[in-house]
Design an enzyme around this catalytic site. Sequence first.
Site, PDB file in Angstrom:
ATOM      1  CD  GLU A 117      -2.721  -1.421   2.414  1.00  0.00           C
ATOM      2  OE1 GLU A 117      -2.728  -0.499   3.258  1.00  0.00           O
ATOM      3  OE2 GLU A 117      -3.404  -2.457   2.537  1.00  0.00           O
ATOM      4  CD  GLU A 119      -8.311   0.743   4.122  1.00  0.00           C
ATOM      5  OE1 GLU A 119      -7.669   0.739   3.040  1.00  0.00           O
ATOM      6  OE2 GLU A 119      -8.058  -0.043   5.057  1.00  0.00           O
TER       7      GLU A 119
END
Length: 331
Positions: free
Chosen positions: A56, A211
Amino acid sequence: MQDFLQQTLSGSAPRKRKGETDFLCWQWLDHGILLMEPKEKARRALVLSAGIHGNETAPVEMVNRLLLPLLRGEKPLQQRLLVILGNPVALKTGKRYLRYDINRLFGGRWQQIVDGDEAHRVLRLEQAVETFWQACETEETRWHLDLHTAIRGSYHARFGLMPYTERPWPPEFMHWLAAAGMEALVFHRAPGGTFTHFSCEHFAAASCTLELGKARPFGKNDLSQFAAAEQALAGLLYGEAVSASASQPKHYRVTQQITRQSEDFVLHMGSDTLNFTAFPQGTLLAEDSDTRYYVQQAREYVLFPNPDVALGLRAGLMLIEESEQTQALPL
């Protein structure tokens, strides 16, 4: 030290471990752990973390871009700041994690796994956070923002995960999340092993896992997609004005967790199922030997469906939207 990310990925300690600008003092504490303190008194102590999962990368690049003007002395710092790149080894290899998902191991849960590098890393992060907040002035507020991206696409491109707590959420924190472009907030109803739950439970920090889109390799991210979050973080760090959001995020509550307990586990969702996909009451969601998971409410939304997690881990969360309920659940 001009580039914290490159220094972290190098795996070596910087030649100079302390420094200062006209506005702040900085100290390299460990691989991926940087302390920055303004020379003027601050009213907030902020933990800003990213890279807990090594695949990520967009939040890691964004955080590094925000740090550069601070380390160059081009911007003032308005918070006491602890910056954490959580899993440097996984970041370097481009993998989510090597053996264990460290975002399930906080709050001492690292003691339950075979002794290894990931357990040691979680302990080191817990110690760094504890030391940082032990140095807080009594009037300082504590925030923790943990930045992630999701494996799957989502009907809400940007959303936040709020750890379980019985304390009310500070209005200033909630306003900031809206300004950062959060389209939805998901409120947990039980303790967990995440980094933000650790901060919230043990140090009474206002914490959120953000997120911010889909997981992509280094160099493949379009950071313009995170403009609202980056601008809101810049405002937080540098003291610049943050535009108020014209819309408020939707609120969801976790109603049940789907857990993979055996090799017989089957998730009745396609690989293209988006986060926040809605299912009607009675839908069979998953089977695991003799266990069946059904939609219990009139409508539930799935989050993080993943049939390939290790045994004992979450294979999905089911949510309800507050506005669709006749009675909202308590904080």
